[in-house]
Structures are given as C-alpha cells and as structure tokens.
Design a protein around this motif. Sequence first.
Motif, PDB file in Angstrom:
ATOM      1  N   ARG A 110     -85.132  -0.675  34.195  1.00  0.00           N
ATOM      2  CA  ARG A 110     -84.864  -0.787  32.762  1.00  0.00           C
ATOM      3  C   ARG A 110     -83.848   0.249  32.315  1.00  0.00           C
ATOM      4  O   ARG A 110     -82.905  -0.026  31.604  1.00  0.00           O
ATOM      5  CB  ARG A 110     -86.149  -0.621  31.965  1.00  0.00           C
ATOM      6  N   GLN A 111     -84.079   1.507  32.707  1.00  0.00           N
ATOM      7  CA  GLN A 111     -83.176   2.592  32.313  1.00  0.00           C
ATOM      8  C   GLN A 111     -83.387   3.789  33.214  1.00  0.00           C
ATOM      9  O   GLN A 111     -84.333   3.839  33.995  1.00  0.00           O
ATOM     10  CB  GLN A 111     -83.397   2.989  30.850  1.00  0.00           C
ATOM     11  N   GLU A 113     -83.363   8.157  33.006  1.00  0.00           N
ATOM     12  CA  GLU A 113     -83.396   9.328  32.128  1.00  0.00           C
ATOM     13  C   GLU A 113     -83.064  10.550  32.972  1.00  0.00           C
ATOM     14  O   GLU A 113     -83.566  10.688  34.083  1.00  0.00           O
ATOM     15  CB  GLU A 113     -84.780   9.484  31.488  1.00  0.00           C
TER      16      GLU A 113
END
Length: 185
Positions: A110-111, A113
């Motif tokens: 999804r992403q 960080e």
Amino acid sequence: VAVGTSFGVTIMDHKAQGLTAIPLSELPSSAEGAGLAFKFRDTGWKLSVISDLSLPWIQVEGAHVVNLNEGRIAVVSDFAYTIQNAPIDRLDIVFPANAENVRVTGSDIRQEEQNKAVRTVVLQSKLSGTYHLRTTYDVAVTSNVQSVTIPVARTQGAEREQGVILVSTPPFLHVTEQERSKQTL
C-alpha cells in the motif's frame, strides 16, 4: 455450544454456568475451527470468554547479492518471510544509513514509511504464511578505499533471520574477507 476465534486471537480463559464441556470431536463438521465445546440441559446457561491477540512469529530468509564496483556498491536483497500465529500488515527493514536509490517491491504494498534508517512497508491487508519482498539500493564508496564493510539491509521484528550473501566483483578488483560479524544474517 461451540466457541471459536479468528486467526490471531487466542481464548485465554472462560467461565461457564449450566454447561458441561465436551470433546471437540463430538461437534458437527460445521463447527470446524472451534476451540471450546459445551452441551447444555436448560435455557439458563451462561458463558463468558476472555480472549487476547496472539503475537506473530516471524522468520526471514535473506539472499543478498552484492556487486562491488569502483565507487559504488549495488545490493539486491530478497527476503522470504514466514509468518505464523497472527497476521501482520507491516514489515520493517533497516537499510544502511548511506543507502541511496532504495526501492522495495512486493505484492500488495500500500505504502512505505521512512523513519531514519528504518523503512516500514505497509501492506494492503494483513497476511500470514509466506511473503516475498525484494529491495535494491546503492552505496557510494570512494575509489581509493582499501577496506569496505558490506552494506546489507536487515529486517526488524523477526524472531529469526538467516541467509546468504553473494559478493561479485569485476575481474580487476580483488576481494578478501577481513572480519566477519558475530551476528547471524
């Protein structure tokens, strides 16, 4: 009466009134996955259950290909995760502080960080079983350096991490091992 939990949830304790515990084998096949089973004689029975989230158990196998060139080290790392006991949706990888051009690839990401040297990969949904992740990155080195520490990414949060490191060089560079870390990769 049958009580079951979702994957990653454990029944810690229970209190039963007006119920008699029975073996799980006496339940019909439609109650597959049940952890507790009871029979009752009247309608005044009560059951309370205390549950808790299970902690995931994570093991990682890493395969790192390190390509030494003049002025630059290129690293490709493949991580094979084995996730048991509870599903997870975040994977943490610690990259060398001087890593450049970092890329992380895998299914259902999804992403990402970034928090200092730790990159957290957030997945679309929680998963268990096996999962494969690939990282690529470069590390710049000065061309007159006589000694280089191999900059390998590591996972964070795994119970056990092991793997192999393959070092390749062009024919004009000579490589010898000077020191080996006591840590298992």
